[in-house]
Design an enzyme around this catalytic site. Structure first.
Site, PDB file in Angstrom:
ATOM      1  N   LYS A 116       0.966  -1.141  -0.050  1.00  0.00           N
ATOM      2  CA  LYS A 116       0.056  -0.258  -0.045  1.00  0.00           C
ATOM      3  C   LYS A 116       0.853   1.538  -0.112  1.00  0.00           C
ATOM      4  O   LYS A 116       0.827   2.131  -0.842  1.00  0.00           O
ATOM      5  CB  LYS A 116      -0.984  -0.032   1.070  1.00  0.00           C
ATOM      6  CG  LYS A 116      -1.612   1.392   1.670  1.00  0.00           C
ATOM      7  CD  LYS A 116      -2.373   1.360   2.838  1.00  0.00           C
ATOM      8  CE  LYS A 116      -1.747   1.681   4.075  1.00  0.00           C
ATOM      9  NZ  LYS A 116      -1.440   2.963   4.327  1.00  0.00           N
ATOM     10  N   ARG A 133       0.081  14.296  13.279  1.00  0.00           N
ATOM     11  CA  ARG A 133       0.524  14.151  11.923  1.00  0.00           C
ATOM     12  C   ARG A 133       0.767  15.418  11.060  1.00  0.00           C
ATOM     13  O   ARG A 133      -0.111  15.478   9.942  1.00  0.00           O
ATOM     14  CB  ARG A 133      -0.125  12.864  11.375  1.00  0.00           C
ATOM     15  CG  ARG A 133      -0.096  11.698  12.030  1.00  0.00           C
ATOM     16  CD  ARG A 133      -0.735  10.719  11.508  1.00  0.00           C
ATOM     17  NE  ARG A 133       0.058  10.024  10.271  1.00  0.00           N
ATOM     18  CZ  ARG A 133      -0.615   9.050   9.438  1.00  0.00           C
ATOM     19  NH1 ARG A 133      -1.768   8.724   9.704  1.00  0.00           N
ATOM     20  NH2 ARG A 133       0.173   8.593   8.416  1.00  0.00           N
ATOM     21  N   ASP A 189       3.907   0.313  12.142  1.00  0.00           N
ATOM     22  CA  ASP A 189       2.929  -0.240  11.440  1.00  0.00           C
ATOM     23  C   ASP A 189       2.796  -1.748  11.799  1.00  0.00           C
ATOM     24  O   ASP A 189       1.840  -2.327  11.244  1.00  0.00           O
ATOM     25  CB  ASP A 189       3.045  -0.149   9.852  1.00  0.00           C
ATOM     26  CG  ASP A 189       2.937   1.187   9.366  1.00  0.00           C
ATOM     27  OD1 ASP A 189       2.253   2.276  10.242  1.00  0.00           O
ATOM     28  OD2 ASP A 189       3.218   1.479   8.142  1.00  0.00           O
ATOM     29  N   ARG A 210      -9.182  -0.605   4.181  1.00  0.00           N
ATOM     30  CA  ARG A 210      -8.201   0.599   3.343  1.00  0.00           C
ATOM     31  C   ARG A 210      -6.659   0.200   3.049  1.00  0.00           C
ATOM     32  O   ARG A 210      -6.187   0.565   2.024  1.00  0.00           O
ATOM     33  CB  ARG A 210      -7.973   1.575   4.594  1.00  0.00           C
ATOM     34  CG  ARG A 210      -9.288   2.584   4.721  1.00  0.00           C
ATOM     35  CD  ARG A 210      -8.767   3.830   5.493  1.00  0.00           C
ATOM     36  NE  ARG A 210      -7.697   4.406   5.087  1.00  0.00           N
ATOM     37  CZ  ARG A 210      -7.016   5.333   5.574  1.00  0.00           C
ATOM     38  NH1 ARG A 210      -7.350   5.450   6.872  1.00  0.00           N
ATOM     39  NH2 ARG A 210      -6.075   5.946   5.009  1.00  0.00           N
TER      40      ARG A 210
END
Ligand code: EPU
Length: 416
Positions: free
Chosen positions: A22, A121, A304, A396
């Site tokens: 991704k 962020r 992640d 997503r």
């Protein structure tokens, strides 16, 4: 809204094919803005975020042709130099159009992304870098307005290591006038994958894969073909699933050498790993051992993968400490894992996890992409049924996760 229903406790065995990454596919699709020629891309994963970025590309006037995992982009007729709030708010990676638009067209209007579930962020480093290259930037009514006749090469030292920041500045620098040096650049394999594509398009970049990128700007880029690198986070997620549930699974179309830090930790937890050029086999027969880790930029342990590995630690033998250093609020999975019987306490940016014998199935709520993946892992290992709500977060960033898991024996189904 779709939910996932998991009946836990099924050992996993067989083969899973890993999709394209991704976080490489998103910047690479934005690189379609840099040329008027065809960009032929393959190994593009089937994800909601990819659909969102393609929607944005179409809105800007790119011609997009999709055929399975192949996407061809043509930016010969771009009409709109804008990324609207409606799209940017659903996917922060839309900020990646800023650098290429400004570099090729001298103008861009991109919505500020705002905060998100895992932290505030900001994108100040993207803006600071473009300003150093001579862009005039104003922020008005929630939008970044950027202008530059032609960007000029500059030496840019970002205050922290930023993945999309490096990618944005790299895409700006390839068409700038003169030499740009990016210091403190992100070394993530997805940044290198983008850089390799840009080189195939005619860009001149040295230091790919390092934290010191030197770019000699060119006047024009041409078309190219490129296969997106394998998704190391999808790979790591399935490794954690097998480690938590037990079994013997071979992951195909992936590599082990871009996941070293997480693989070392899995070995420490007692997982048996073997690998070849494009596969990794994971075998687990025992209860995992608790493992301490701390997230850092690549090549360290990836943020992640933090939530997924934490799910493993929850049912491990012993107590572990997990420290998150990249994002300030990336522990939302903790409360949900505790609902499944885990014993996790938070102290600042560290989670202290006391291993329990097992998870017990319960209804839980997904809060962000990787948090959702940790709940899937917990559900697969749990006794009884787990119902995960709000799995649009999972869609997503994971390519048909429940289909892949079912194919290796998991009892998991999507319910409407
Ligand atoms: N930061 C700033 N200012 C900036 C840019 C970053 O303060 O201008 C801070 C961030 O707030 C954060 C840290 O620097 O605390 C690092 O953020 P980075 O910019 O590296 O993150 P990102 O580029 O927005 C990408 C991935 C994330 C992944 C991070 C870290 C993409 C599209 N997204 O985000 O992926 O967690 O790098 O590796 O590449 C995910 O896939 O689940 C995901 C969140």
């Amino acid at each position: 809204m779709d939910k996932l229903l998991i009946r836990g406790g099924k050992r996993l065995s067989g083969e899973i094919t890993i999709s394209g990454a991704k976080n490489a596919a998103l910047p690479i699709l934005c690189a379609g803005l840099l040329t008027a020629d065809d960009l032929q891309l393959s190994n593009i994963p089937h994800l909601q975020d990819v659909s969102t970025i393609l929607k944005l590309m179409r809105q800007m006037g790119l011609r997009v042709t999709e055929d399975g995992d192949r996407v061809t982009l043509n930016g010969g007729d771009i009409t709109k130099l804008e990324a609207p709030y409606e799209l940017v708010k659903t996917m922060r990676a839309s900020i990646l159009v800023l650098g290429p638009l400004l570099a090729r067209f001298g103008e861009a209007k991109v919505s500020l992304p705002g905060g998100c579930a895992i932290g505030s962020r900001p994108v100040d480093q993207h803006i600071k870098g473009l300003q150093a290259m001579g862009a005039e930037i104003t922020i008005e009514a929630g939008y970044i307005h950027a202008k530059a006749k032609r960007l000029k090469g500059a030496r840019i030292v970002t205050d922290m290591i930023t993945v999309t920041g490096t990618e944005n500045l790299l895409m700006a620098a390839v068409l700038a006038d003169g030499e740009t040096v990016l210091e403190n650049a992100a070394r993530e394999p997805e940044v290198a994958d983008l850089a390799n594509l840009l080189v195939a398009m005619g860009a001149r970049i040295e230091g790919i894969g390092s934290d010191h990128l030197v770019v000699q700007g060119v006047d024009k880029l041409h078309g190219a073909s490129h296969a997106v690198v394998a998704d190391r986070i999808e790979t790591g997620t399935f490794l954690c699933a097998v480690a938590a549930v037990g079994g013997d699974v071979t992951l195909k179309n992936t590599r082990s050498n871009f996941l070293d830090a997480a693989l070392d930790k899995l070995r420490e937890a007692g997982v048996i790993l073997t690998s070849g050029d494009d596969w990794i086999r994971v075998q687990m027969a025992a209860r995992p051992k608790a493992v301490n880790f701390r997230t850092t930029e690549y090549p360290g342990f990836p943020t992640d993968m933090q939530a997924q590995f934490m799910a493993l630690n929850c049912i491990a033998d012993g107590t572990s400490r997990v420290t998150e250093t990249i994002f300030e609020n990336r522990f939302m999975h903790v409360q949900e894992l505790n609902r499944l019987g885990a014993a996790i306490d938070i102290e600042g940016n560290t989670a202290i996890i006391t291993g329990v014998d097992k998870f017990i199935g319960a209804p839980v709520m997904a809060t962000d992409l990787r948090a959702s993946a940790s709940l899937v892992i917990a559900g697969l290992a749990a006794q009884g049924e787990t119902l995960i709500e709000r799995i649009y977060h999972l869609d997503r960033g994971y390519d048909r996760m429940e289909v892949k898991l079912s194919s290796v024996g998991a009892d998991i189904e999507r319910v409407k």
